[in-house]
Design a protein around this motif. Structure first.
Motif, PDB file in Angstrom:
ATOM      1  N   ASP A 160     -32.125  16.119  23.871  1.00  0.00           N
ATOM      2  CA  ASP A 160     -33.070  14.998  23.852  1.00  0.00           C
ATOM      3  C   ASP A 160     -33.274  14.497  25.280  1.00  0.00           C
ATOM      4  O   ASP A 160     -32.526  13.661  25.774  1.00  0.00           O
ATOM      5  N   TYR A 161     -34.278  15.045  25.956  1.00  0.00           N
ATOM      6  CA  TYR A 161     -34.555  14.651  27.332  1.00  0.00           C
ATOM      7  C   TYR A 161     -35.318  13.322  27.362  1.00  0.00           C
ATOM      8  O   TYR A 161     -36.028  12.972  26.423  1.00  0.00           O
ATOM      9  N   GLN A 162     -35.146  12.610  28.458  1.00  0.00           N
ATOM     10  CA  GLN A 162     -35.894  11.363  28.632  1.00  0.00           C
ATOM     11  C   GLN A 162     -37.357  11.693  28.924  1.00  0.00           C
ATOM     12  O   GLN A 162     -37.666  12.484  29.814  1.00  0.00           O
ATOM     13  N   ARG A 163     -38.256  11.055  28.197  1.00  0.00           N
ATOM     14  CA  ARG A 163     -39.690  11.290  28.410  1.00  0.00           C
ATOM     15  C   ARG A 163     -40.169  10.522  29.640  1.00  0.00           C
ATOM     16  O   ARG A 163     -39.731   9.402  29.905  1.00  0.00           O
ATOM     17  N   ILE A 164     -41.100  11.141  30.341  1.00  0.00           N
ATOM     18  CA  ILE A 164     -41.711  10.502  31.499  1.00  0.00           C
ATOM     19  C   ILE A 164     -43.225  10.669  31.436  1.00  0.00           C
ATOM     20  O   ILE A 164     -43.752  11.552  30.753  1.00  0.00           O
ATOM     21  N   ILE A 165     -43.919   9.801  32.146  1.00  0.00           N
ATOM     22  CA  ILE A 165     -45.348   9.947  32.398  1.00  0.00           C
ATOM     23  C   ILE A 165     -45.515   9.971  33.904  1.00  0.00           C
ATOM     24  O   ILE A 165     -45.176   8.998  34.582  1.00  0.00           O
ATOM     25  N   GLU A 168     -47.379  -1.394  35.488  1.00  0.00           N
ATOM     26  CA  GLU A 168     -46.256  -2.121  34.886  1.00  0.00           C
ATOM     27  C   GLU A 168     -46.755  -3.177  33.902  1.00  0.00           C
ATOM     28  O   GLU A 168     -46.214  -3.320  32.797  1.00  0.00           O
ATOM     29  N   ALA A 169     -47.794  -3.902  34.289  1.00  0.00           N
ATOM     30  CA  ALA A 169     -48.314  -4.967  33.430  1.00  0.00           C
ATOM     31  C   ALA A 169     -49.055  -4.402  32.218  1.00  0.00           C
ATOM     32  O   ALA A 169     -48.884  -4.877  31.093  1.00  0.00           O
ATOM     33  N   LEU A 170     -49.878  -3.374  32.436  1.00  0.00           N
ATOM     34  CA  LEU A 170     -50.714  -2.851  31.366  1.00  0.00           C
ATOM     35  C   LEU A 170     -49.933  -2.025  30.359  1.00  0.00           C
ATOM     36  O   LEU A 170     -50.337  -1.895  29.202  1.00  0.00           O
ATOM     37  N   LEU A 171     -48.779  -1.478  30.769  1.00  0.00           N
ATOM     38  CA  LEU A 171     -47.934  -0.698  29.857  1.00  0.00           C
ATOM     39  C   LEU A 171     -46.789  -1.528  29.291  1.00  0.00           C
ATOM     40  O   LEU A 171     -45.851  -0.979  28.704  1.00  0.00           O
ATOM     41  N   ALA A 172     -46.885  -2.828  29.432  1.00  0.00           N
ATOM     42  CA  ALA A 172     -45.790  -3.706  28.987  1.00  0.00           C
ATOM     43  C   ALA A 172     -45.526  -3.605  27.489  1.00  0.00           C
ATOM     44  O   ALA A 172     -44.413  -3.865  27.026  1.00  0.00           O
ATOM     45  N   GLY A 173     -46.521  -3.230  26.707  1.00  0.00           N
ATOM     46  CA  GLY A 173     -46.350  -3.117  25.262  1.00  0.00           C
ATOM     47  C   GLY A 173     -45.718  -1.818  24.804  1.00  0.00           C
ATOM     48  O   GLY A 173     -45.540  -1.612  23.600  1.00  0.00           O
ATOM     49  N   TYR A 174     -45.370  -0.949  25.756  1.00  0.00           N
ATOM     50  CA  TYR A 174     -44.770   0.345  25.424  1.00  0.00           C
ATOM     51  C   TYR A 174     -43.299   0.367  25.848  1.00  0.00           C
ATOM     52  O   TYR A 174     -42.881  -0.444  26.675  1.00  0.00           O
ATOM     53  N   PRO A 175     -42.516   1.298  25.308  1.00  0.00           N
ATOM     54  CA  PRO A 175     -41.078   1.330  25.616  1.00  0.00           C
ATOM     55  C   PRO A 175     -40.794   1.902  27.012  1.00  0.00           C
ATOM     56  O   PRO A 175     -40.210   2.980  27.160  1.00  0.00           O
ATOM     57  N   VAL A 176     -41.203   1.169  28.023  1.00  0.00           N
ATOM     58  CA  VAL A 176     -41.018   1.597  29.410  1.00  0.00           C
ATOM     59  C   VAL A 176     -39.694   1.035  29.938  1.00  0.00           C
ATOM     60  O   VAL A 176     -39.446  -0.173  29.841  1.00  0.00           O
ATOM     61  N   VAL A 177     -38.884   1.899  30.514  1.00  0.00           N
ATOM     62  CA  VAL A 177     -37.632   1.461  31.120  1.00  0.00           C
ATOM     63  C   VAL A 177     -37.896   0.957  32.530  1.00  0.00           C
ATOM     64  O   VAL A 177     -37.493  -0.144  32.914  1.00  0.00           O
ATOM     65  N   THR A 178     -38.565   1.769  33.322  1.00  0.00           N
ATOM     66  CA  THR A 178     -38.881   1.396  34.692  1.00  0.00           C
ATOM     67  C   THR A 178     -40.017   2.270  35.200  1.00  0.00           C
ATOM     68  O   THR A 178     -40.341   3.308  34.603  1.00  0.00           O
ATOM     69  N   ILE A 179     -40.622   1.861  36.321  1.00  0.00           N
ATOM     70  CA  ILE A 179     -41.682   2.628  36.972  1.00  0.00           C
ATOM     71  C   ILE A 179     -41.345   2.711  38.454  1.00  0.00           C
ATOM     72  O   ILE A 179     -41.115   1.688  39.098  1.00  0.00           O
ATOM     73  N   HIS A 180     -41.316   3.943  38.976  1.00  0.00           N
ATOM     74  CA  HIS A 180     -40.964   4.146  40.381  1.00  0.00           C
ATOM     75  C   HIS A 180     -42.004   5.009  41.079  1.00  0.00           C
ATOM     76  O   HIS A 180     -42.648   5.858  40.456  1.00  0.00           O
ATOM     77  N   ARG A 181     -42.137   4.808  42.387  1.00  0.00           N
ATOM     78  CA  ARG A 181     -42.918   5.724  43.215  1.00  0.00           C
ATOM     79  C   ARG A 181     -42.004   6.845  43.694  1.00  0.00           C
ATOM     80  O   ARG A 181     -40.925   6.582  44.220  1.00  0.00           O
ATOM     81  N   PHE A 224     -40.880   5.920  33.382  1.00  0.00           N
ATOM     82  CA  PHE A 224     -39.737   6.390  32.595  1.00  0.00           C
ATOM     83  C   PHE A 224     -39.732   5.661  31.247  1.00  0.00           C
ATOM     84  O   PHE A 224     -39.672   4.431  31.207  1.00  0.00           O
ATOM     85  N   LEU A 225     -39.798   6.429  30.172  1.00  0.00           N
ATOM     86  CA  LEU A 225     -39.807   5.848  28.835  1.00  0.00           C
ATOM     87  C   LEU A 225     -38.393   5.802  28.265  1.00  0.00           C
ATOM     88  O   LEU A 225     -37.523   6.591  28.647  1.00  0.00           O
ATOM     89  N   ARG A 226     -38.181   4.868  27.358  1.00  0.00           N
ATOM     90  CA  ARG A 226     -36.866   4.697  26.748  1.00  0.00           C
ATOM     91  C   ARG A 226     -36.458   5.961  25.999  1.00  0.00           C
ATOM     92  O   ARG A 226     -37.292   6.627  25.366  1.00  0.00           O
ATOM     93  N   SER A 264     -49.698  13.219  33.629  1.00  0.00           N
ATOM     94  CA  SER A 264     -48.962  14.335  33.039  1.00  0.00           C
ATOM     95  C   SER A 264     -47.806  13.798  32.205  1.00  0.00           C
ATOM     96  O   SER A 264     -47.095  12.878  32.627  1.00  0.00           O
ATOM     97  N   SER A 265     -47.604  14.387  31.033  1.00  0.00           N
ATOM     98  CA  SER A 265     -46.534  13.959  30.129  1.00  0.00           C
ATOM     99  C   SER A 265     -45.439  15.017  30.105  1.00  0.00           C
ATOM    100  O   SER A 265     -45.725  16.215  29.968  1.00  0.00           O
ATOM    101  N   GLY A 266     -44.202  14.596  30.244  1.00  0.00           N
ATOM    102  CA  GLY A 266     -43.120  15.571  30.259  1.00  0.00           C
ATOM    103  C   GLY A 266     -41.753  14.938  30.141  1.00  0.00           C
ATOM    104  O   GLY A 266     -41.579  13.912  29.468  1.00  0.00           O
ATOM    105  N   PHE A 267     -40.779  15.531  30.856  1.00  0.00           N
ATOM    106  CA  PHE A 267     -39.389  15.120  30.694  1.00  0.00           C
ATOM    107  C   PHE A 267     -38.673  15.041  32.037  1.00  0.00           C
ATOM    108  O   PHE A 267     -38.999  15.763  32.985  1.00  0.00           O
ATOM    109  N   LYS A 268     -37.679  14.178  32.090  1.00  0.00           N
ATOM    110  CA  LYS A 268     -36.716  14.166  33.184  1.00  0.00           C
ATOM    111  C   LYS A 268     -35.500  14.969  32.726  1.00  0.00           C
ATOM    112  O   LYS A 268     -35.027  14.800  31.593  1.00  0.00           O
TER     113      LYS A 268
END
Length: 404
Positions: free
Chosen positions: A3-8, A34-47, A55-57, A82-86
């Motif tokens: 079960d890999y962590q999902r990323i966008i 960060e503000a517009l994706l607040a309703g989704y299970p986002v853990v953090t957003i990094h450059r 990074f999704l939960r 792009s949708s994928g995994f860490k």
């Protein structure tokens, strides 16, 4: 199955061409996401390495990840999503993650691996990763061919300092610049098809857009105001509209229809709208006005009438649709999701007290002479004071604190 962590992974293009101020554009885009994706299970957003990674939960499902990535696609400044995994920096783990990403990406007949090593502390170079991972994916998907040019599916593998990012599903974004990077503009916003598209095009160039809707109220119903609110709700999903002022314009239109030459009514209406919008622009610290006009589309949109209208204000007036035909505008409105709303009939100020034969080649001197008989300055102050603000979700917007 691991079960890999999902990323966008959010890619940008135009921002990457910026010079010393590139970081400010990247930060603005990151804050908007960060503000517009607040309703989704986002853990953090990094450059990371010229991209922004969401990074999704852990445990987030595919459908939720796709829904979040589709929203991100419509955010100004985003070139591709792009949708994928860490996953770990291990070739076998990367192959396993790539297989899973490919199976979730839909049908494909050809693919290509594009691997990139961003840190040299990983022993395998980019070319070798392409060869090793590509060979194992060929064995996993024997029915698909490897195509170096124009593949159906691009499998991305990026090795960074402490992890790897693997993705396969990739969709284009709308590009442009992040909202909040190009100042504030005031957009004349009707319930029709054109003006929402014009507003969106300025938002795509990084402007914070504040709408101004002139309602025929109290001479007509307030139905157009509800349609404008519905349009704004669509545009706010991607942070493209900050505020809409509703100006009750019907009584003043009635006065103009009684006091002014009938053929010049439309020009006088438009000039007063521009003046009121200019007054609100001073309050909002906006640098330009925006309209949805297209050259020659209606009587008020001839060169002479545009010149007579523009002379009402000192601010520049942007017309992003000026050379666009109606079918192109409709196609854009359908893509934005505003067309169905704008297609509904609603009485508004645009059709109120219209003359039988409006002037199509107005002379500015005649317009100014007709205006002398009208209490324009008083109307501007009264209408600006009566404007009703309605706020929407725009992360880059900060409402003025001083009174109007």
């Amino acid at each position: 199955m691991t079960d890999y962590q999902r990323i966008i992974l959010v890619h940008y293009h135009e921002i990457g061409l910026k010079g010393h101020n590139r970081a400010s554009f990247e930060t603005r885009l990151q804050k908007n996401l960060e503000a517009l994706l607040a309703g989704y299970p986002v853990v953090t957003i990094h450059r990371i390495s010229g991209r922004i990674c969401v990074f999704l939960r852990e445990g987030t499902g595919w459908d939720t990840a796709v829904e979040a990535s589709e929203l991100a696609r419509g955010v100004p400044g985003v070139a591709r999503v792009s949708s994928g995994f860490k996953c770990e920096r291990d070739l076998d783990v990367m192959v396993d993650a790539a297989e899973r990403a490919m199976r979730e990406a839909g049908e494909f007949a050809s693919f290509k691996v594009a691997a990139r090593r961003n840190h040299t502390d990983f022993a395998v170079g980019s070319m070798d990763m392409n060869r090793i991972i590509g060979a194992k994916l060929c064995a996993a998907f024997p029915e698909a061919e490897v195509r170096m040019k124009g593949p159906d599916l691009m499998v991305g593998v990026e090795v960074v300092q402490n992890a790897s990012y693997v993705y396969a599903r990739s969709r284009p974004g709308i590009g442009g610049l992040p909202v909040g990077s190009s100042g504030t503009v005031m957009c004349l916003l009707s319930s029709g098809i054109d003006s929402p598209v014009a507003l969106w095009r300025l938002a795509r160039r990084g402007a914070v857009c504040v709408g101004v809707h002139f309602s025929g109220r109290p001479q007509t119903s307030d139905e157009s105001e509800y349609l404008v609110d519905d349009i704004a709700r669509v545009l706010e999903r991607t942070g493209c509209v900050a505020r809409v002022y509703v100006v009750p314009f019907g009584d003043v239109q009635r006065e103009i229809s009684l006091l002014a030459p009938p053929s010049l009514r439309v020009i006088l209406y438009r000039r007063l709208m521009f003046k009121v919008t200019g007054r609100l622009a001073a309050y909002e610290h906006a640098g330009a006005l925006v309209t949805g006009e297209s050259l020659g589309q209606v009587a008020s949109q001839t060169l002479e009438n545009i010149r007579a209208t523009d002379a009402a204000v000192d601010l520049p007036v942007f017309r992003p649709l000026i050379g666009t035909d109606k079918l192109e505008i409709i196609a854009q409105a359908e893509e934005l999701g505003t067309f169905a709303i704008s297609s509904q009939d609603a009485p508004d100020c645009c059709t109120l007290f219209m003359p039988r034969k409006p002037e199509t080649h107005a002379k500015l001197a005649d317009v100014l002479k007709a205006e002398e008989a009208l209490p324009i300055d008083r109307w501007v102050e009264e209408l600006a004071a009566a404007a009703e603000p309605h706020d929407y979700a725009c992360p880059a917007y900060r409402a003025p604190k001083r009174p109007r």
